[in-house]
Design a protein around this motif. Structure first.
Motif, PDB file in Angstrom:
ATOM      1  N   MET A   1       0.829  -1.213   0.000  1.00 42.96           N
ATOM      2  CA  MET A   1       0.000   0.000   0.000  1.00 42.96           C
ATOM      3  C   MET A   1       0.857   1.253   0.000  1.00 42.96           C
ATOM      4  SD  MET A   1      -2.908  -1.270   2.722  1.00 42.96           S
ATOM      5  CE  MET A   1      -3.422   0.378   3.106  1.00 42.96           C
ATOM      6  N   ARG A   2       1.914   1.259   0.784  1.00 38.20           N
ATOM      7  CA  ARG A   2       2.794   2.445   0.819  1.00 38.20           C
ATOM      8  C   ARG A   2       3.413   2.703  -0.546  1.00 38.20           C
ATOM      9  NH1 ARG A   2       3.977   0.347   6.029  1.00 38.20           N
ATOM     10  NH2 ARG A   2       5.736  -0.812   5.201  1.00 38.20           N
TER      11      ARG A   2
ATOM     12  N   PRO B   1      -2.021   5.074  -2.372  1.00 34.68           N
ATOM     13  CA  PRO B   1      -3.432   5.220  -2.756  1.00 34.68           C
ATOM     14  C   PRO B   1      -4.032   6.534  -2.264  1.00 34.68           C
ATOM     15  CG  PRO B   1      -3.242   3.792  -0.855  1.00 34.68           C
ATOM     16  CD  PRO B   1      -1.834   4.090  -1.300  1.00 34.68           C
ATOM     17  N   ASP B   2      -5.076   6.974  -2.952  1.00 37.42           N
ATOM     18  CA  ASP B   2      -5.829   8.162  -2.550  1.00 37.42           C
ATOM     19  C   ASP B   2      -6.995   7.802  -1.634  1.00 37.42           C
ATOM     20  OD1 ASP B   2      -4.265   9.932  -4.093  1.00 37.42           O
ATOM     21  OD2 ASP B   2      -5.383   9.361  -5.888  1.00 37.42           O
ATOM     22  N   LEU B   3      -7.395   6.526  -1.641  1.00 38.67           N
ATOM     23  CA  LEU B   3      -8.508   6.056  -0.833  1.00 38.67           C
ATOM     24  C   LEU B   3      -8.268   4.591  -0.485  1.00 38.67           C
ATOM     25  CD1 LEU B   3     -11.461   6.535   0.255  1.00 38.67           C
ATOM     26  CD2 LEU B   3     -12.241   5.586  -1.935  1.00 38.67           C
TER      27      LEU B   3
ATOM     28  N   SER C   1      -3.203  -2.038  13.329  1.00 35.57           N
ATOM     29  CA  SER C   1      -2.314  -2.536  12.282  1.00 35.57           C
ATOM     30  C   SER C   1      -2.178  -1.533  11.139  1.00 35.57           C
ATOM     31  CB  SER C   1      -2.824  -3.861  11.724  1.00 35.57           C
ATOM     32  OG  SER C   1      -2.781  -4.867  12.692  1.00 35.57           O
ATOM     33  N   PHE C   2      -3.251  -0.799  10.852  1.00 34.87           N
ATOM     34  CA  PHE C   2      -3.270   0.157   9.744  1.00 34.87           C
ATOM     35  C   PHE C   2      -3.249   1.614  10.209  1.00 34.87           C
ATOM     36  CE2 PHE C   2      -4.947  -3.675   7.823  1.00 34.87           C
ATOM     37  CZ  PHE C   2      -4.255  -3.715   6.632  1.00 34.87           C
TER      38      PHE C   2
ATOM     39  N   ALA D   1      -4.054   7.342   9.163  1.00 33.51           N
ATOM     40  CA  ALA D   1      -3.790   8.729   9.557  1.00 33.51           C
ATOM     41  C   ALA D   1      -3.565   9.618   8.337  1.00 33.51           C
ATOM     42  CB  ALA D   1      -2.569   8.785  10.477  1.00 33.51           C
ATOM     43  N   ARG D   2      -3.184   9.029   7.202  1.00 29.35           N
ATOM     44  CA  ARG D   2      -2.850   9.810   6.013  1.00 29.35           C
ATOM     45  C   ARG D   2      -3.867   9.706   4.884  1.00 29.35           C
ATOM     46  NH1 ARG D   2       1.907   6.985   6.931  1.00 29.35           N
ATOM     47  NH2 ARG D   2       1.514   5.742   5.093  1.00 29.35           N
ATOM     48  N   VAL D   3      -4.589   8.588   4.818  1.00 26.44           N
ATOM     49  CA  VAL D   3      -5.423   8.309   3.649  1.00 26.44           C
ATOM     50  C   VAL D   3      -6.875   8.100   4.105  1.00 26.44           C
ATOM     51  CG1 VAL D   3      -5.739   6.755   1.680  1.00 26.44           C
ATOM     52  CG2 VAL D   3      -3.439   7.173   2.558  1.00 26.44           C
ATOM     53  N   PRO D   4      -7.846   8.745   3.453  1.00 24.64           N
ATOM     54  CA  PRO D   4      -9.256   8.486   3.779  1.00 24.64           C
ATOM     55  C   PRO D   4      -9.588   7.012   3.548  1.00 24.64           C
ATOM     56  CG  PRO D   4      -9.060  10.342   2.265  1.00 24.64           C
ATOM     57  CD  PRO D   4      -7.696   9.724   2.363  1.00 24.64           C
TER      58      PRO D   4
END
Length: 78
Positions: free
Chosen positions: A17-18, A22-24, A60-61, A66-69
């Motif tokens: 994911m990093r 991603p934007d969402l 875990s996420f 904290a950064r991505v909706p």
């Protein structure tokens, strides 16, 4: 947990994911199961067991959330 454990704390998935940036984030159910990552709690009040499992998933996420909706769809396991 070991680095080889894909499920909790999802290190392989989080690394992917990093890289994807991603934007969402969309979590489409089955965030946890009754018997995983630990045996089902046999307590008379199972709500604390589910709170622990949901909290473990969210922790875990936590960096990604904290950064991505994010959108969460829950199902019969969640």
């Amino acid at each position: 947990y070991t680095p080889a454990n894909f499920f909790m704390p999802f290190e392989q998935l989080r690394a992917t994911m990093r890289r994807a940036q991603p934007d969402l984030l969309v979590f489409n159910g089955d965030q946890f199961y009754e018997g995983f990552p630990a045996a089902e709690d046999q307590n008379e009040d199972p709500r604390l067991d589910y709170l622990w499992r949901w909290s473990t998933f969210l922790l875990s996420f936590r960096d990604e959330l904290a950064r991505v909706p994010a959108v969460f769809l829950v199902d019969d396991h969640d």
